[in-house]
Design a protein around this motif. Structure first.
Motif, PDB file in Angstrom:
ATOM      1  N   SER A   1       0.868  -1.188   0.000  1.00 39.09           N
ATOM      2  CA  SER A   1       0.000   0.000   0.000  1.00 39.09           C
ATOM      3  C   SER A   1       0.897   1.227   0.000  1.00 39.09           C
ATOM      4  CB  SER A   1      -0.910   0.035   1.237  1.00 39.09           C
ATOM      5  OG  SER A   1      -0.124   0.207   2.402  1.00 39.09           O
ATOM      6  N   GLY A   2       0.294   2.363  -0.326  1.00 40.33           N
ATOM      7  CA  GLY A   2       1.044   3.611  -0.200  1.00 40.33           C
ATOM      8  C   GLY A   2       1.437   3.850   1.246  1.00 40.33           C
ATOM      9  N   MET A   3       0.522   3.544   2.167  1.00 40.87           N
ATOM     10  CA  MET A   3       0.795   3.773   3.586  1.00 40.87           C
ATOM     11  C   MET A   3       1.974   2.947   4.079  1.00 40.87           C
ATOM     12  SD  MET A   3      -0.987   6.197   4.760  1.00 40.87           S
ATOM     13  CE  MET A   3      -0.263   6.010   6.364  1.00 40.87           C
TER      14      MET A   3
ATOM     15  N   LEU B   1      -8.665   7.975  -5.736  1.00 38.37           N
ATOM     16  CA  LEU B   1      -8.446   8.863  -6.882  1.00 38.37           C
ATOM     17  C   LEU B   1      -7.628   8.135  -7.944  1.00 38.37           C
ATOM     18  CD1 LEU B   1      -5.242  10.345  -6.781  1.00 38.37           C
ATOM     19  CD2 LEU B   1      -6.220  10.951  -4.596  1.00 38.37           C
TER      20      LEU B   1
ATOM     21  N   SER C   1       1.473   6.576  -4.316  1.00 34.82           N
ATOM     22  CA  SER C   1       0.479   5.559  -4.000  1.00 34.82           C
ATOM     23  C   SER C   1       0.079   4.980  -5.355  1.00 34.82           C
ATOM     24  CB  SER C   1      -0.743   6.166  -3.296  1.00 34.82           C
ATOM     25  OG  SER C   1      -1.810   5.232  -3.370  1.00 34.82           O
TER      26      SER C   1
ATOM     27  N   ASN D   1      -3.046  17.200  -1.099  1.00 35.37           N
ATOM     28  CA  ASN D   1      -4.394  16.648  -1.022  1.00 35.37           C
ATOM     29  C   ASN D   1      -5.098  17.218   0.214  1.00 35.37           C
ATOM     30  OD1 ASN D   1      -6.539  14.857  -1.009  1.00 35.37           O
ATOM     31  ND2 ASN D   1      -5.258  13.045  -1.307  1.00 35.37           N
TER      32      ASN D   1
ATOM     33  N   GLU E   1       4.457  17.032  -0.536  1.00 41.22           N
ATOM     34  CA  GLU E   1       3.353  16.368  -1.242  1.00 41.22           C
ATOM     35  C   GLU E   1       2.819  17.404  -2.229  1.00 41.22           C
ATOM     36  OE1 GLU E   1       0.238  14.032   0.906  1.00 41.22           O
ATOM     37  OE2 GLU E   1      -1.132  15.330  -0.225  1.00 41.22           O
TER      38      GLU E   1
ATOM     39  N   THR F   1       1.731  11.670  -5.913  1.00 42.61           N
ATOM     40  CA  THR F   1       0.684  10.708  -6.284  1.00 42.61           C
ATOM     41  C   THR F   1      -0.331  11.293  -7.258  1.00 42.61           C
ATOM     42  OG1 THR F   1       0.903   9.445  -4.233  1.00 42.61           O
ATOM     43  CG2 THR F   1      -1.254   9.393  -5.283  1.00 42.61           C
TER      44      THR F   1
ATOM     45  N   ALA G   1      -1.344  -0.464  -3.615  1.00 42.48           N
ATOM     46  CA  ALA G   1       0.115  -0.564  -3.759  1.00 42.48           C
ATOM     47  C   ALA G   1       0.769   0.789  -3.528  1.00 42.48           C
ATOM     48  CB  ALA G   1       0.476  -1.064  -5.163  1.00 42.48           C
TER      49      ALA G   1
ATOM     50  N   VAL H   1      -1.191   9.841   5.767  1.00 45.30           N
ATOM     51  CA  VAL H   1       0.260   9.970   5.972  1.00 45.30           C
ATOM     52  C   VAL H   1       0.518  10.951   7.119  1.00 45.30           C
ATOM     53  CG1 VAL H   1       2.445  10.680   4.924  1.00 45.30           C
ATOM     54  CG2 VAL H   1       0.792   9.391   3.576  1.00 45.30           C
TER      55      VAL H   1
ATOM     56  N   ASP I   1       5.993  13.135  -2.561  1.00 41.95           N
ATOM     57  CA  ASP I   1       4.788  12.364  -2.861  1.00 41.95           C
ATOM     58  C   ASP I   1       4.050  13.123  -3.958  1.00 41.95           C
ATOM     59  OD1 ASP I   1       2.244  11.315  -2.998  1.00 41.95           O
ATOM     60  OD2 ASP I   1       1.921  11.214  -0.826  1.00 41.95           O
TER      61      ASP I   1
ATOM     62  N   TYR J   1      -2.095  14.532   2.582  1.00 46.20           N
ATOM     63  CA  TYR J   1      -3.011  13.391   2.693  1.00 46.20           C
ATOM     64  C   TYR J   1      -3.131  12.985   4.166  1.00 46.20           C
ATOM     65  CZ  TYR J   1      -4.703   8.658   2.701  1.00 46.20           C
ATOM     66  OH  TYR J   1      -5.409   7.520   3.003  1.00 46.20           O
TER      67      TYR J   1
ATOM     68  N   THR K   1      -1.864   2.708  -5.881  1.00 45.49           N
ATOM     69  CA  THR K   1      -3.305   2.435  -5.838  1.00 45.49           C
ATOM     70  C   THR K   1      -4.042   3.380  -6.800  1.00 45.49           C
ATOM     71  OG1 THR K   1      -2.945   2.112  -3.460  1.00 45.49           O
ATOM     72  CG2 THR K   1      -5.231   2.208  -4.190  1.00 45.49           C
ATOM     73  N   LYS K   2      -3.423   4.535  -7.055  1.00 47.97           N
ATOM     74  CA  LYS K   2      -4.095   5.620  -7.788  1.00 47.97           C
ATOM     75  C   LYS K   2      -3.773   5.532  -9.284  1.00 47.97           C
ATOM     76  CE  LYS K   2      -4.900   6.824  -3.515  1.00 47.97           C
ATOM     77  NZ  LYS K   2      -6.000   6.228  -2.793  1.00 47.97           N
TER      78      LYS K   2
ATOM     79  N   PHE L   1       7.907   9.055  -4.130  1.00 52.80           N
ATOM     80  CA  PHE L   1       6.878   8.130  -3.646  1.00 52.80           C
ATOM     81  C   PHE L   1       5.593   8.305  -4.445  1.00 52.80           C
ATOM     82  CE2 PHE L   1       2.866   8.017  -1.313  1.00 52.80           C
ATOM     83  CZ  PHE L   1       2.760   6.659  -1.117  1.00 52.80           C
TER      84      PHE L   1
HETATM   85  N1  PLP Z   1      -0.334   9.772  -0.465  1.00 52.23           N
HETATM   86  C1  PLP Z   1      -1.400  10.352  -1.055  1.00 52.23           C
HETATM   87  C2  PLP Z   1      -1.246  11.713  -1.646  1.00 52.23           C
HETATM   88  C3  PLP Z   1      -2.629   9.695  -1.092  1.00 52.23           C
HETATM   89  O1  PLP Z   1      -3.681  10.289  -1.694  1.00 52.23           O
HETATM   90  C4  PLP Z   1      -2.752   8.404  -0.504  1.00 52.23           C
HETATM   91  C5  PLP Z   1      -4.043   7.706  -0.493  1.00 52.23           C
HETATM   92  O2  PLP Z   1      -5.081   8.267  -0.786  1.00 52.23           O
HETATM   93  C6  PLP Z   1      -1.636   7.844   0.106  1.00 52.23           C
HETATM   94  C7  PLP Z   1      -0.441   8.550   0.096  1.00 52.23           C
HETATM   95  C8  PLP Z   1      -1.714   6.483   0.752  1.00 52.23           C
HETATM   96  O3  PLP Z   1      -1.790   5.495  -0.227  1.00 52.23           O
HETATM   97  P1  PLP Z   1      -2.595   4.092  -0.079  1.00 52.23           P
HETATM   98  O4  PLP Z   1      -4.043   4.428   0.046  1.00 52.23           O
HETATM   99  O5  PLP Z   1      -2.235   3.370  -1.314  1.00 52.23           O
HETATM  100  O6  PLP Z   1      -2.082   3.424   1.156  1.00 52.23           O
END
Ligand code: PLP
Length: 387
Positions: A82-84, A336, A202, A155, A151, A182, A215, A110, A180, A107, A204-205, A200
């Motif tokens: 995951s991103g986290m 997103l 995420s 977000n 970032e 993302t 991821a 984080v 970040d 975000y 997942t996006k 970095f």
């Molecule tokens: N960083 C940003 C800017 C995000 O928007 C997110 C998730 O929304 C994350 C990190 C965390 O990623 P993940 O949801 O894949 O764990």
């Protein structure tokens, strides 16, 4: 295994072909899913690859890492579940009591994890405003600060931080920079080229883009001790990306260039259409000329600006929630970067403690027909505000 492509090809060609993947045994142009949890050593009792147990990695994940490293102009990338978990690995890597500098608004997950580490005295944190670089310099402690966290765009306000300038400030003080980005994937923002030490995303996006994978990925310029540290943390936490998700991620990556171009175009059309709407106080989108960081965004996102925007509606928080509830084409869902458009009332998701405007609605523009998106938001606003 190192994938090879012809020299001189454009990056979009390389990514569409998954670095011209071709299985050496079968000729398959699609990598298979490596299910094994363990790996048999060779006749000299040596591991055949860098991985010899599930928590080290696997072939499918390694292929996805090579594709992302190419996209990022990185020497190496590490994929997490995951991103986290990727962000947490970076925090874990810091020595006890390390000072870090982070945006006040970022975000919330984080930020929550950073504050969690700080509450246990594992790190010390100072804050700056993401859209105002002059607020970063005073909080960096020369020779003390270990890490500056950017970032961009942040977000859910979509303020833009100048990565090159932030890297100069961080490096001058002896700190490292993690970015970040993302919301603006490496088709438009290449953080390492702009001076970041760690990029970095995420995944997942946008990198996956189909809302069916969780991821996160860290990319680095050198396969240094930082890489070894992060690799070991991932191994000990057991947070390597699994092979099934890596397979889906590779499939998603092939269309990344096409998707994010359309995501960005749709976001721009939505931003322009609603910026002077009678029910809307403000549209937050770096692509609008009126955005305070527009010029930096133009340069830093290759003129594309990404698919994320927020609108602050007039009226009350209930009106804002009603707009989201009334949408019929947008999904009222968090996340997103997918092909489908999502909309959410951000305060409901990030909680009362997080500094976000109570009337802010976050929009992830998908790749649908923009007329359907505009009509849907129009009718949702009309319903919410029709007294
Ligand atoms: N960083 C940003 C800017 C995000 O928007 C997110 C998730 O929304 C994350 C990190 C965390 O990623 P993940 O949801 O894949 O764990």
């Amino acid at each position: 295994m190192k994938l090879k492509t012809e020299k001189g090809l454009s990056i979009s060609t390389k990514i569409a072909q998954a670095l011209h993947y071709c299985d050496p045994e079968t000729g398959s142009v699609v990598p298979s899913i490596d299910h094994s949890a363990t790996y048999s050593r060779d006749e000299n009792y040596q591991p055949r690859q860098a991985y010899w147990y599930r928590r080290d990695g696997n072939k499918t994940t390694q292929i996805a890492e090579e594709i992302i490293a190419e996209l990022e102009n990185a020497d190496a990338s590490l994929l997490f579940s995951s991103g986290m978990s990727a962000c947490t690995a970076v925090l874990e890597m810091l020595p006890a009591g390390a000072h870090i500098v982070v945006p006040r608004v970022m975000y919330h997950g984080v930020l929550g994890q950073i504050q969690n580490f700080a509450s246990k005295d594992r790190i010390r944190v100072s804050y700056y405003e993401a859209g105002d670089l002059s607020s970063m310099e005073p909080v960096i402690e020369n020779g003390v600060t270990q890490l500056v966290w950017v970032e961009t765009p942040n977000n859910p306000n979509w303020e833009v931080t100048d990565i090159s300038s932030a890297s100069k400030l961080a490096h001058r003080a002896g700190a490292r920079l993690i970015v970040d980005a993302t919301a603006t994937p490496p088709t438009m923002t290449k953080s390492l080229d702009l001076g970041a030490d760690i990029s970095f995303h995420s995944a997942t996006k946008y990198l996956n883009g189909h809302s069916d994978v969780s991821a996160g990925v860290l990319s680095l310029n050198q396969q240094s001790s930082t890489y070894e540290n992060l690799f070991n943390i991932r191994k000990l936490h057991g947070t390597v990306l699994n092979s099934q998700d890596a397979f889906l991620l590779i499939r998603g990556l092939r269309t990344l260039f096409l998707r994010v171009e359309k995501n960005s175009q749709n976001a721009m059309l939505l931003a322009r259409h609603f910026q002077n709407h009678e029910c809307i106080e403000k549209v937050l989108y770096p692509g609008l000329e009126t955005h305070p960081n527009h010029e930096i965004a133009k340069h830093q996102t290759d003129g594309q600006f990404g698919g994320m925007l927020s609108v602050i509606v007039k009226g009350s928080q209930t009106d804002a929630i009603n707009v989201v509830r009334n949408c019929r084409v947008f999904y009222p869902a968090t996340s997103l970067g997918g092909v489908e458009s999502l909309i959410e009332h951000r305060k409901t998701v990030s909680g009362d403690d997080f500094p976000v405007h109570e009337n802010l609605i976050r929009i992830s523009a998908g790749i649908e027909d923009p007329a359907d998106l505009i009509n849907d938001l129009e009718q949702a606003l009309e319903k919410a505000f029709k007294k």
